[in-house]
Design a protein around this motif. Structure first.
Motif, PDB file in Angstrom:
ATOM      1  N   LEU A  77       0.464  -1.685  -0.054  1.00 45.13           N
ATOM      2  CA  LEU A  77      -0.011  -0.135  -0.107  1.00 45.13           C
ATOM      3  C   LEU A  77       0.890   1.195   0.380  1.00 45.13           C
ATOM      4  O   LEU A  77       1.372   1.607   0.736  1.00 45.13           O
ATOM      5  CB  LEU A  77      -0.972  -0.109   1.069  1.00 45.13           C
ATOM      6  CG  LEU A  77      -2.007  -1.047   1.144  1.00 45.13           C
ATOM      7  CD1 LEU A  77      -2.755  -1.039   2.638  1.00 45.13           C
ATOM      8  CD2 LEU A  77      -2.963  -1.296   0.480  1.00 45.13           C
ATOM      9  N   ASP A  78       0.305   2.628  -1.032  1.00 44.34           N
ATOM     10  CA  ASP A  78       1.600   3.346  -0.811  1.00 44.34           C
ATOM     11  C   ASP A  78       1.082   4.059  -0.042  1.00 44.34           C
ATOM     12  O   ASP A  78       2.416   4.463   0.851  1.00 44.34           O
ATOM     13  CB  ASP A  78       0.784   4.031  -1.940  1.00 44.34           C
ATOM     14  CG  ASP A  78       1.607   5.338  -2.633  1.00 44.34           C
ATOM     15  OD1 ASP A  78       2.429   5.819  -3.494  1.00 44.34           O
ATOM     16  OD2 ASP A  78       0.863   6.462  -2.019  1.00 44.34           O
ATOM     17  N   TYR A  79       0.029   4.206   0.825  1.00 45.31           N
ATOM     18  CA  TYR A  79      -0.003   5.311   2.102  1.00 45.31           C
ATOM     19  C   TYR A  79       0.798   4.411   3.331  1.00 45.31           C
ATOM     20  O   TYR A  79       2.055   5.317   4.175  1.00 45.31           O
ATOM     21  CB  TYR A  79      -1.287   4.575   2.461  1.00 45.31           C
ATOM     22  CG  TYR A  79      -1.395   5.166   4.056  1.00 45.31           C
ATOM     23  CD1 TYR A  79      -2.127   6.964   4.183  1.00 45.31           C
ATOM     24  CD2 TYR A  79      -1.437   4.556   5.159  1.00 45.31           C
ATOM     25  CE1 TYR A  79      -1.910   7.211   5.520  1.00 45.31           C
ATOM     26  CE2 TYR A  79      -1.681   5.687   6.237  1.00 45.31           C
ATOM     27  CZ  TYR A  79      -2.164   6.534   6.377  1.00 45.31           C
ATOM     28  OH  TYR A  79      -2.589   7.059   7.408  1.00 45.31           O
ATOM     29  N   TYR A  80       0.817   3.114   3.211  1.00 45.18           N
ATOM     30  CA  TYR A  80       2.134   2.845   4.690  1.00 45.18           C
ATOM     31  C   TYR A  80       3.791   3.586   4.381  1.00 45.18           C
ATOM     32  O   TYR A  80       4.578   3.653   4.892  1.00 45.18           O
ATOM     33  CB  TYR A  80       1.590   1.966   4.960  1.00 45.18           C
ATOM     34  CG  TYR A  80       0.295   1.431   5.523  1.00 45.18           C
ATOM     35  CD1 TYR A  80       0.605   2.066   6.438  1.00 45.18           C
ATOM     36  CD2 TYR A  80      -0.445   1.096   5.493  1.00 45.18           C
ATOM     37  CE1 TYR A  80      -1.107   1.756   7.121  1.00 45.18           C
ATOM     38  CE2 TYR A  80      -1.474  -0.004   5.616  1.00 45.18           C
ATOM     39  CZ  TYR A  80      -1.675   1.576   7.263  1.00 45.18           C
ATOM     40  OH  TYR A  80      -2.833   1.256   7.316  1.00 45.18           O
ATOM     41  N   MET A  81       4.097   2.513   3.098  1.00 44.47           N
ATOM     42  CA  MET A  81       5.739   3.752   2.468  1.00 44.47           C
ATOM     43  C   MET A  81       5.820   5.230   2.930  1.00 44.47           C
ATOM     44  O   MET A  81       6.895   5.458   3.535  1.00 44.47           O
ATOM     45  CB  MET A  81       5.411   2.798   0.697  1.00 44.47           C
ATOM     46  CG  MET A  81       5.361   1.251   0.166  1.00 44.47           C
ATOM     47  SD  MET A  81       6.703   0.602   1.576  1.00 44.47           S
ATOM     48  CE  MET A  81       4.947   0.378   3.309  1.00 44.47           C
ATOM     49  N   ASN A  82       5.073   5.784   2.050  1.00 37.86           N
ATOM     50  CA  ASN A  82       4.785   6.949   2.339  1.00 37.86           C
ATOM     51  C   ASN A  82       4.659   7.525   3.857  1.00 37.86           C
ATOM     52  O   ASN A  82       5.678   8.265   4.266  1.00 37.86           O
ATOM     53  CB  ASN A  82       3.832   7.357   1.538  1.00 37.86           C
ATOM     54  CG  ASN A  82       3.727   7.981   0.449  1.00 37.86           C
ATOM     55  OD1 ASN A  82       4.958   8.950  -0.048  1.00 37.86           O
ATOM     56  ND2 ASN A  82       3.332   8.048  -0.186  1.00 37.86           N
ATOM     57  N   PHE A  85       8.233   6.562   4.833  1.00 36.10           N
ATOM     58  CA  PHE A  85       9.660   7.125   4.781  1.00 36.10           C
ATOM     59  C   PHE A  85       9.430   8.842   5.786  1.00 36.10           C
ATOM     60  O   PHE A  85      10.725   8.857   6.359  1.00 36.10           O
ATOM     61  CB  PHE A  85       9.439   7.564   2.782  1.00 36.10           C
ATOM     62  CG  PHE A  85      10.018   6.378   2.570  1.00 36.10           C
ATOM     63  CD1 PHE A  85      10.554   5.259   2.700  1.00 36.10           C
ATOM     64  CD2 PHE A  85       8.622   7.017   1.877  1.00 36.10           C
ATOM     65  CE1 PHE A  85      10.809   4.639   1.807  1.00 36.10           C
ATOM     66  CE2 PHE A  85       9.306   5.559   0.403  1.00 36.10           C
ATOM     67  CZ  PHE A  85      10.613   4.541   0.763  1.00 36.10           C
ATOM     68  N   GLY A  86       8.185   9.439   6.369  1.00 38.35           N
ATOM     69  CA  GLY A  86       8.109  10.264   6.364  1.00 38.35           C
ATOM     70  C   GLY A  86       8.312  10.333   7.979  1.00 38.35           C
ATOM     71  O   GLY A  86       9.512  10.482   8.876  1.00 38.35           O
ATOM     72  N   PRO A 321       0.304  11.483   4.329  1.00 39.60           N
ATOM     73  CA  PRO A 321       1.024   9.974   5.118  1.00 39.60           C
ATOM     74  C   PRO A 321       2.446  10.105   5.579  1.00 39.60           C
ATOM     75  O   PRO A 321       2.903   9.711   6.520  1.00 39.60           O
ATOM     76  CB  PRO A 321       1.228   8.637   3.574  1.00 39.60           C
ATOM     77  CG  PRO A 321       0.575   9.520   2.859  1.00 39.60           C
ATOM     78  CD  PRO A 321      -0.818  10.590   2.835  1.00 39.60           C
ATOM     79  N   ALA A 322       3.018  11.309   4.355  1.00 43.20           N
ATOM     80  CA  ALA A 322       4.264  11.393   5.172  1.00 43.20           C
ATOM     81  C   ALA A 322       4.265  12.001   6.363  1.00 43.20           C
ATOM     82  O   ALA A 322       5.468  11.965   7.369  1.00 43.20           O
ATOM     83  CB  ALA A 322       5.347  12.144   3.926  1.00 43.20           C
TER      84      ALA A 322
END
Length: 362
Positions: A77-82, A85-86, A321-322
């Motif tokens: 999921l893109d949300y959790y990857m961002n 990173f944050g 998300p970040a």
């Protein structure tokens, strides 16, 4: 004077006390009067003082690392990857490494020996690993509240998820929808629980029956397409679909196209069978080419590449998300540095991005 240049001596001079008194006051040790302790902490905060991470680790025999626990489905999921990173970026500013924990978790004692603190994101009440993480003997900050039983205090960064879904429902109603549907996530996270409850309560308040369907927490576009096809076929009066799981919106759009529903408008004809007078129509027979049918508004609870790059672009809630990951890591860093209490709760802001899928300008 910036947070990178402020020293204990700077704080001592500004507070009118000795350097050792400042050290004791900030660490909560020594015989320092409460009024002096409060004054020193206020001065330190005003000056932007940050404890030296290396020195702090030597004093506390700490590991210099914090752990990050994400939902088991997070890796796709893109949300959790961002978010991750944050969080990593913010932890590094305090000189801390971020350790990604295995989804299955581990015994709390083993975790506590490897990290100074833990970030637990979207904890599920049904996740067997979470209780051990919360009771690992190190400070814990969660991204959203944990709804299960907990042995000790944990800090949290929370979004107003009820307000974000309310904003989406209000928006599609203002754009003409009279029979909205919500594809909500299953599971026992605070986010999923809030969305399901809000869909029901919004309908009661507005005298509108919201068609509520559940999908897996990390539903794929294919699962969203199947759920939407079944929903629109069984209830063709539905004229707006709000999907929750990250990345699922393209599946909703594919289902709408297959059924001859024109996304982004409330006008149009009635598919192959004409309008039924309730904003719906008869779905086309398998293998036939659908004519433009009644309009359908589409929106999403999580913004990302799948919503921004869709055709048409999909209205969505930007949860940032970040920035959310940074906020969670900052809270944990503040707890480790005695800048925040272990039960602190902070709020994270979201925004509604309106686009062509709801007839709104992109």
């Amino acid at each position: 004077m910036t947070s990178r240049t402020v020293t204990l001596l700077d704080v001592a001079r500004a507070a009118g006390v000795s350097k050792s008194t400042v050290s004791d006051a900030l660490q909560g040790s020594g015989r320092v009067a409460e009024a002096t302790r409060d004054r020193v902490r206020a001065v330190a905060e005003e000056l932007g003082y940050r404890p030296n991470s290396a020195a702090r680790r030597l004093r506390r025999a700490s590991t210099g690392a914090v752990g990050l626990h994400l939902p088991a489905t997070a890796t796709r999921l893109d949300y959790y990857m961002n978010l991750a990173f944050g969080a990593v970026e913010r932890a590094q500013e305090d000189g801390l490494d971020m350790v990604l924990l295995a989804p299955s978790g581990a015994a709390g004692g083993r975790i506590a020996s490897r990290v100074d603190g833990l970030l637990v994101i979207d904890p599920e009440a049904g996740d067997s690993a979470v209780p051990g993480l919360l009771d690992a003997g190190v400070p814990v900050a969660t991204g959203e509240r944990y709804l299960g039983p907990s042995a000790g205090p944990s800090a949290a960064v929370v979004c107003d998820n009820a307000a974000s879904l309310t904003a989406l429902l209000d928006h599609v109603t203002e754009r003409g929808a009279r029979r909205p549907a919500v594809l909500a996530p299953s599971g026992s996270s605070a986010w999923a629980t809030a969305l399901r409850a809000t869909a029901r309560s919004w309908g009661l308040v507005h005298g509108v029956e919201v068609a509520l369907r559940t999908m897996p927490f990390a539903a794929t576009p294919a699962e969203a397409e199947e759920t939407t096809r079944a929903l629109l076929t069984a209830d063709p009066a539905v004229d707006a679909v709000i999907c929750a799981p990250d990345g699922s919106a393209p599946g909703v759009l594919r289902a709408a196209t297959a059924l001859g529903r024109e996304v982004g408008t409330m006008g149009g004809g009635g598919g192959t069978g004409g309008s039924n007078g309730r904003g719906g129509g008869t779905p086309p027979e398998p293998g036939t080419i659908a004519r433009p049918g009644p309009g359908l508004l589409v929106a999403a609870c999580v913004d990302g590449p799948a919503t921004r790059g869709a055709e048409p672009p999909v209205t969505a809630v930007d949860l940032r998300p970040a920035a959310y990951g940074r906020a969670c890591a900052e809270l944990l860093c503040d707890i480790l540095a005695d800048r925040a209490a272990p039960d602190t709760v902070r709020r994270h802001a979201w925004s509604l991005e309106t686009r062509a899928s709801t007839g709104s300008p992109g």
